[in-house]
Enzyme design. Structure first.
Site, PDB file in Angstrom:
ATOM      1  N   SER A   1      -7.929   0.662   2.893  1.00  0.00           N
ATOM      2  CA  SER A   1      -8.334   0.123   1.602  1.00  0.00           C
ATOM      3  C   SER A   1      -9.483  -0.851   1.793  1.00  0.00           C
ATOM      4  O   SER A   1      -9.719  -1.353   2.893  1.00  0.00           O
ATOM      5  CB  SER A   1      -7.149  -0.604   0.956  1.00  0.00           C
ATOM      6  OG  SER A   1      -7.552  -1.343  -0.183  1.00  0.00           O
TER       7      SER A   1
ATOM      8  N   GLY B   1     -13.348  -2.493  -7.642  1.00  0.00           N
ATOM      9  CA  GLY B   1     -14.595  -1.740  -7.590  1.00  0.00           C
ATOM     10  C   GLY B   1     -14.797  -0.978  -6.301  1.00  0.00           C
ATOM     11  O   GLY B   1     -15.914  -0.941  -5.770  1.00  0.00           O
ATOM     12  N   GLY B   2     -13.714  -0.363  -5.750  1.00  0.00           N
ATOM     13  CA  GLY B   2     -13.874   0.423  -4.531  1.00  0.00           C
ATOM     14  C   GLY B   2     -14.435  -0.409  -3.396  1.00  0.00           C
ATOM     15  O   GLY B   2     -14.095  -1.585  -3.230  1.00  0.00           O
TER      16      GLY B   2
ATOM     17  N   THR C   1      -3.823  -1.451  -7.692  1.00  0.00           N
ATOM     18  CA  THR C   1      -4.643  -0.287  -8.014  1.00  0.00           C
ATOM     19  C   THR C   1      -3.830   0.994  -8.135  1.00  0.00           C
ATOM     20  O   THR C   1      -2.740   1.113  -7.559  1.00  0.00           O
ATOM     21  CB  THR C   1      -5.714  -0.098  -6.917  1.00  0.00           C
ATOM     22  OG1 THR C   1      -6.595   0.949  -7.280  1.00  0.00           O
ATOM     23  CG2 THR C   1      -5.082   0.234  -5.577  1.00  0.00           C
TER      24      THR C   1
ATOM     25  N   GLU D   1      -5.989   3.621  -7.578  1.00  0.00           N
ATOM     26  CA  GLU D   1      -7.175   4.190  -6.931  1.00  0.00           C
ATOM     27  C   GLU D   1      -8.220   4.543  -7.967  1.00  0.00           C
ATOM     28  O   GLU D   1      -8.793   3.642  -8.564  1.00  0.00           O
ATOM     29  CB  GLU D   1      -6.814   5.396  -6.055  1.00  0.00           C
ATOM     30  CG  GLU D   1      -7.583   5.435  -4.725  1.00  0.00           C
ATOM     31  CD  GLU D   1      -9.024   5.947  -4.834  1.00  0.00           C
ATOM     32  OE1 GLU D   1      -9.397   6.818  -4.031  1.00  0.00           O
ATOM     33  OE2 GLU D   1      -9.776   5.464  -5.667  1.00  0.00           O
TER      34      GLU D   1
ATOM     35  N   ARG E   1       0.843  -1.196   0.000  1.00  0.00           N
ATOM     36  CA  ARG E   1       0.000   0.000   0.000  1.00  0.00           C
ATOM     37  C   ARG E   1       0.881   1.250   0.000  1.00  0.00           C
ATOM     38  O   ARG E   1       1.928   1.290   0.664  1.00  0.00           O
ATOM     39  CB  ARG E   1      -0.882  -0.012   1.243  1.00  0.00           C
ATOM     40  CG  ARG E   1      -1.933   1.098   1.322  1.00  0.00           C
ATOM     41  CD  ARG E   1      -2.994   0.925   0.285  1.00  0.00           C
ATOM     42  NE  ARG E   1      -4.212   1.700   0.605  1.00  0.00           N
ATOM     43  CZ  ARG E   1      -5.179   1.945  -0.262  1.00  0.00           C
ATOM     44  NH1 ARG E   1      -5.068   1.495  -1.499  1.00  0.00           N
ATOM     45  NH2 ARG E   1      -6.256   2.615   0.092  1.00  0.00           N
TER      46      ARG E   1
ATOM     47  N   THR F   1      -9.349  -0.178 -10.020  1.00  0.00           N
ATOM     48  CA  THR F   1      -8.543  -1.257  -9.459  1.00  0.00           C
ATOM     49  C   THR F   1      -8.631  -2.477 -10.366  1.00  0.00           C
ATOM     50  O   THR F   1      -9.508  -2.560 -11.222  1.00  0.00           O
ATOM     51  CB  THR F   1      -9.065  -1.586  -8.041  1.00  0.00           C
ATOM     52  OG1 THR F   1      -8.982  -0.419  -7.232  1.00  0.00           O
ATOM     53  CG2 THR F   1      -8.317  -2.714  -7.362  1.00  0.00           C
TER      54      THR F   1
ATOM     55  N   ASP G   1      -7.875   8.177  -0.367  1.00  0.00           N
ATOM     56  CA  ASP G   1      -8.533   7.129   0.420  1.00  0.00           C
ATOM     57  C   ASP G   1      -8.479   7.435   1.916  1.00  0.00           C
ATOM     58  O   ASP G   1      -9.085   6.730   2.717  1.00  0.00           O
ATOM     59  CB  ASP G   1      -7.898   5.768   0.151  1.00  0.00           C
ATOM     60  CG  ASP G   1      -8.592   5.007  -0.962  1.00  0.00           C
ATOM     61  OD1 ASP G   1      -9.586   5.527  -1.502  1.00  0.00           O
ATOM     62  OD2 ASP G   1      -8.154   3.894  -1.293  1.00  0.00           O
TER      63      ASP G   1
END
Length: 572
Positions: free
Chosen positions: A437, A459-460, A391, A393, A87, A373, A413
């Site tokens: 995340s 997809g978030g 991703t 984002e 991340r 993503t 995020d």
């Protein structure tokens, strides 16, 4: 209801099942890159890295070296599952008012996205390097060869990339846009062949010099100059921020559901914990008897989702900065108490976060996650598995580019406003911190202890619901991985639920409303990938909403593509 067009494309063989390796990804060209590594004797991790690199070329709206990743790896020889946290991190200069304007007002999410301040220190490459050291076999440079070839020789614009170019590129660098747009200012049509020589050259340098060459020296200086010199929202990143970045090996977050062991990514991802909460709260209900066509089953799924998302919003964040009460959230007694709030015949009037053991006093997060993503799964002949979600984002990230790659907007995020009602938010911006995340790469082990399923999604915040739904589909409803990820989704992160338009869930809306559900049909822009182990053989699945493909090591491919006639459908 919009019409659903189904297309079944079968190449080489009628079954997608292999004793040898298997790769599933969101694009055929990336899947082929991973399979090429398996054919060279590579491991599932080698295949996953090559697939990630190729996705960064052909699916630049979704992932790439300018972004971050989470990997869940299973070693068949030792039986050990590990996770890699790639991340992104905030620059050390970042404060909890990182996204405030000169007048001291917080920026809106969409005003914060474009430019340099939304860019976190990219973690994808260091995550690949750590995973390769742990579980790779092929030479580092070999993993880059397919992506280099695709970027150098060119690739065709896919319909999905065209869709993203048409809707989400207003904030993207003009020089980068020029690669995909014609003289008339419109995106080049699907099928147009484009090249990315700058990206090919970058990949060649990293392949030859190693991953550190991206984090120190000229590449790092160029990245810092790009984000700090941005016309909008300039950053305060330093070359020291890049040099200090490390991907982290973290323990997997595991739980049980109906005798199956489920291992996923822990914080700073909220995905694994929330999936386990949804499943744990549903375990007392006979989901198998109700079946996939039951409105009651989906109502129960929605109610459990609401409870789990409420806890997620309140308590999940970077464990290196905040106390995350994971043990309390996943305690079976706590989940039983939360489950007791769910009734099969009515909808909860209000949903609040619970008070698990070890919970600090915090307020819910208000962060907006945008779907940009991609996901992939790989298994090799030895039984090793890599499940990866990666991703930048939002679609095309921050819109900034360097050397042909998109730089992420991952820092949006974080919660932009750091406090509410006198309490600090767990997911506030802090220097060196990783934003929360929803990514949930997951491996499911059967009652016999062997890998049953590897699944993840893009997809978030829908990722969590997609993965939980797929696991229920396989375990409770005895569906194949392909059919489970292809099911429609009832997405309920709060009071209002969304029934995926164009699916059986839309047909259930009246029955769901009769159960008290506040539900409306809408497109969701989902995308998932999976592999499963069936009678000792790998079987692949790819989301019928996407251009995803699963391919066996021998080249067998089945693509099931369903195109939803929804012109405003979100990008992944």
């Amino acid at each position: 209801m919009k019409k659903t067009v189904a297309l079944l494309l079968l190449l080489f063989a009628p079954l997608l099942a292999h004793a040898q390796g298997m790769v599933s990804a969101a694009d055929l060209r990336a899947t082929e890159a991973g399979v090429a590594m398996l054919r060279q004797g590579g491991t599932a991790t080698d295949a996953a890295i090559a697939t990630m690199l190729a996705l960064g070329v052909v699916e630049p709206q979704s992932s790439g070296l300018g972004g971050g990743s989470f990997l869940v790896l299973y070693d068949a020889k030792t039986g050990k599952t590990t996770t890699v946290d790639g991340r992104e991190t905030a620059p050390m200069a970042a404060t909890d008012r990182w996204f405030y304007d000169a007048a001291g007002k917080p920026l809106s999410h969409f005003a914060a996205v474009p430019g340099g301040r939304s860019v976190g220190v990219p973690g994808a490459l260091r995550a690949m390097a750590l995973a390769h050291r742990k579980a790779g076999k092929l030479p580092w440079a070999a993993l880059f060869a397919p992506a280099i070839r695709i970027a150098r020789d060119g690739f065709s614009i896919s319909p999905r990339l065209y869709n993203s170019l048409s809707k989400y590129t207003d904030h993207v660098d003009p020089a980068y846009r020029a690669r995909f747009f014609g003289a008339d200012g419109k995106p080049l049509p699907p099928g147009t062949r484009v090249r990315n020589p700058e990206q090919a050259a970058l990949l060649e340098r990293i392949a030859a010099r190693g991953p550190d060459s991206f984090y120190v020296g000229p590449e790092a200086a160029k990245l810092v100059a790009t984000v700090n010199g941005a016309a909008r929202n300039p950053s305060k990143m330093t070359v020291g921020d890049l040099a200090a970045y490390d991907a982290k090996e973290r323990p997997p977050l595991c739980g049980r559901y109906r005798g199956y062991r489920i291992c996923s990514m822990g914080p700073p991802s909220s995905g694994g914990a929330t999936v386990l909460m949804i499943l744990g709260q549903l375990e007392r209900f006979d989901m198998a008897r109700l079946g996939k066509d039951s409105p009651v089953a989906w109502h129960l799924f929605a109610e459990s989702s609401r409870l789990a998302y409420a806890d997620r919003d309140r308590y999940l964040g970077d464990p290196d900065f905040v106390t995350v009460p994971l043990k309390g959230l996943l305690d079976r007694g706590y989940l039983a108490g939360r489950s007791a709030l769910i009734a099969p015949d009515k909808t909860m009037a209000n949903v609040d976060a619970g008070m698990p053991a070890g919970a600090p006093k915090r307020v819910p997060a208000t962060v907006q996650e945008v779907a940009g993503t991609t996901d992939l799964a790989a298994g090799d002949a030895a039984g090793n598995v890599a499940q990866v979600t990666t991703t930048v984002e939002g679609p095309f990230g921050s819109g900034l580019t360097m050397d042909g790659i998109i730089l992420n907007n991952q820092l949006t995020d974080f919660d932009i406003v750091p406090a509410k009602d006198g309490y600090l938010v767990a997911n506030r911006v802090e220097g060196g911190k990783r934003p929360r995340s929803s990514m949930a790469p997951t491996i499911v082990f059967g009652p016999d202890g062997k890998v049953r399923l590897a699944v993840g999604a893009a997809g978030g915040s829908t990722i969590i619901a997609q993965v939980a739904k797929a696991i229920i589909g396989v375990i409770d409803w005895k569906l194949s991985a392909q059919d489970a990820i292809g099911l429609g989704l009832l997405y309920a992160p709060g009071k209002t639920a969304i029934a995926e338009k164009g699916t059986d869930l839309e047909v259930m809306v009246p029955a769901l409303r009769a159960l008290g559900e506040d539900v409306r049909p809408a497109a969701l822009g989902l995308k998932a990938n999976a592999i499963e182990r069936v009678r000792g053989r790998w079987v692949g699945g790819a989301d019928p909403r996407s251009e995803g493909v699963a391919m066996g090591q021998d080249g067998t491919v089945v693509v099931i593509r369903r195109v939803l006639d929804t012109p405003n459908r979100p990008s992944e």
